[in-house]
Enzyme design. Structure first.
Site, PDB file in Angstrom:
ATOM      1  N   ASN A 197     -10.582  -3.304  -6.621  1.00 13.50           N
ATOM      2  CA  ASN A 197      -9.807  -2.286  -7.356  1.00 13.50           C
ATOM      3  C   ASN A 197     -10.388  -1.938  -8.735  1.00 13.50           C
ATOM      4  OD1 ASN A 197      -6.552  -3.367  -6.068  1.00 13.50           O
ATOM      5  ND2 ASN A 197      -7.911  -1.756  -5.326  1.00 13.50           N
ATOM      6  N   TRP A 198     -11.334  -2.764  -9.234  1.00 10.09           N
ATOM      7  CA  TRP A 198     -11.972  -2.444 -10.528  1.00 10.09           C
ATOM      8  C   TRP A 198     -12.705  -1.111 -10.463  1.00 10.09           C
ATOM      9  CZ3 TRP A 198     -10.368  -5.234 -14.456  1.00 10.09           C
ATOM     10  CH2 TRP A 198     -10.016  -6.575 -14.260  1.00 10.09           C
TER      11      TRP A 198
ATOM     12  N   TRP B 270       2.745   7.984  -2.323  1.00 10.63           N
ATOM     13  CA  TRP B 270       4.166   8.196  -2.664  1.00 10.63           C
ATOM     14  C   TRP B 270       4.254   9.115  -3.881  1.00 10.63           C
ATOM     15  CZ3 TRP B 270       6.952   7.114  -7.108  1.00 10.63           C
ATOM     16  CH2 TRP B 270       8.347   7.205  -6.997  1.00 10.63           C
TER      17      TRP B 270
ATOM     18  N   ASP C 113       0.829  -1.208   0.000  1.00 12.89           N
ATOM     19  CA  ASP C 113       0.000   0.000   0.000  1.00 12.89           C
ATOM     20  C   ASP C 113       0.866   1.263   0.000  1.00 12.89           C
ATOM     21  OD1 ASP C 113      -2.304   1.473   0.038  1.00 12.89           O
ATOM     22  OD2 ASP C 113      -2.750   1.132   2.154  1.00 12.89           O
TER      23      ASP C 113
ATOM     24  N   SER D  87      -7.004  -6.107  -6.198  1.00 15.10           N
ATOM     25  CA  SER D  87      -8.114  -6.744  -5.483  1.00 15.10           C
ATOM     26  C   SER D  87      -9.383  -6.704  -6.339  1.00 15.10           C
ATOM     27  CB  SER D  87      -8.367  -6.029  -4.153  1.00 15.10           C
ATOM     28  OG  SER D  87      -9.071  -4.819  -4.373  1.00 15.10           O
TER      29      SER D  87
ATOM     30  N   ARG E 289       1.743  -4.962   6.059  1.00 13.67           N
ATOM     31  CA  ARG E 289       1.064  -3.945   5.244  1.00 13.67           C
ATOM     32  C   ARG E 289       1.893  -2.676   5.326  1.00 13.67           C
ATOM     33  NH1 ARG E 289      -5.121  -2.647   4.167  1.00 13.67           N
ATOM     34  NH2 ARG E 289      -4.824  -0.850   2.817  1.00 13.67           N
TER      35      ARG E 289
ATOM     36  N   GLY F  88      -0.002   5.418  -4.366  1.00 13.34           N
ATOM     37  CA  GLY F  88      -0.638   6.682  -4.745  1.00 13.34           C
ATOM     38  C   GLY F  88      -0.085   7.839  -3.917  1.00 13.34           C
TER      39      GLY F  88
ATOM     40  N   ILE G  27      -6.905  -5.273   6.929  1.00 12.67           N
ATOM     41  CA  ILE G  27      -6.485  -6.337   6.008  1.00 12.67           C
ATOM     42  C   ILE G  27      -7.194  -6.280   4.650  1.00 12.67           C
ATOM     43  CG2 ILE G  27      -5.528  -7.891   7.720  1.00 12.67           C
ATOM     44  CD1 ILE G  27      -8.032  -9.524   7.634  1.00 12.67           C
TER      45      ILE G  27
END
Ligand code: FPP
Length: 247
Positions: A72-73, A29, A24, A69, A195, A27, A202
């Site tokens: 994420n779509w 960063w 994770d 995931s 993570r 974005g 999670i």
């Protein structure tokens, strides 16, 4: 490199057999650097190469990475398309190293729902490395823990209905066999979940498999997560006292 890395860890340290990582912070960063989110994913992909190589040298047996995931779509299509192209770039450039490192690629997820080109490139990487005997680099791609459990329940219900199993005999092992991690056999359950980015949840990752995993939440954004961070997190794992519900 192997000896250097192992020396940093020390011989008495127990290395987790299976490490799972929720990568994770790509974005954030990128935002911090004033760049588009996809620049973060690209840098994140490059970091997969560094961390996978280090994990292999440390003697990790399975490294599972949450790369995309089922949720994420819902991201903007430009970002989704970029993430779907990442495996093409990754395996296109990293395959010689994967072969050299004896790393075996696996995928955990609903691959049938991936765009054709992405699916083909991922399944080809699995095929091309199937005889490798070193670390398993397991990409969770189009993966969701709840969907995985529902899918397992459906499969078992169908088998019970057609009489090929006795529903009263369903146990943990039969259930785990229906999960998308079944190809990992005895190593399906992570010993350590990391993570990155400071978030502490999670997010639908390996809900069944994480039942007894140790969890480490590392503040580093994934593109900057270094081999030193990995070693620190393994040392933290080593300090934990795992009791698996016993005393
Ligand atoms: C979460 O960060 C990250 C992802 C959804 C994608 C992770 C993918 C990679 C690191 C590359 C994978 C590589 C291959 C080869 C498939 P985020 O975008 O949610 O970050 P943010 O929370 O800071 O916005």
């Amino acid at each position: 490199m192997t000896e250097d890395i192992k020396r940093q860890l020390g011989p008495e340290i127990s290395v987790p057999k299976h490490i799972a990582i929720i990568m994770d912070g790509n974005g954030r960063w990128a935002k911090r650097k004033g760049q588009p989110r996809i620049a973060g994913h690209k840098e994140g992909m490059n970091n997969v190469k560094t961390i996978a190589t280090a994990a292999s040298h440390l003697g990790v047996r399975v490294l599972s990475l949450y790369a995309f995931s089922t949720e994420n779509w819902s991201r903007p299509s430009k970002e989704v398309n970029f993430l779907m192209r990442l495996p093409v770039d990754f395996f296109g450039t990293f395959m010689p190293d994967l072969i050299k490192e004896n790393i075996k690629v696996e995928v955990t997820g609903f691959t049938d729902k991936l765009p054709d080109r992405t699916r083909k490139v991922v399944l080809k990487a699995v095929e091309d490395t199937k005889d490798n005997t070193g670390m398993i680099l397991n990409f969770a791609f189009n993966y969701g823990g709840r969907a995985e459990i529902v899918n397992a329940v459906k499969n078992l219900a169908i088998e019970a209905k057609n009489g090929s199993i006795d529903p009263t005999k369903i146990d943990d092992t039969m259930f785990a066999d229906q999960l998308l991690t079944n190809q990992l056999g005895d190593l399906a359950d992570p010993d350590l979940l990391i993570r990155t980015s400071g978030e502490e949840r999670i997010s639908n990752f390996m809900l069944w498999q994480l039942a007894y995993s140790e969890m480490v939440f590392d503040k580093t954004y994934w593109p900057e997560y270094s081999v030193d961070n990995l070693i620190e997190d393994i040392l933290e794992f080593d300090r934990r006292d795992r009791r698996f519900g016993s005393v």
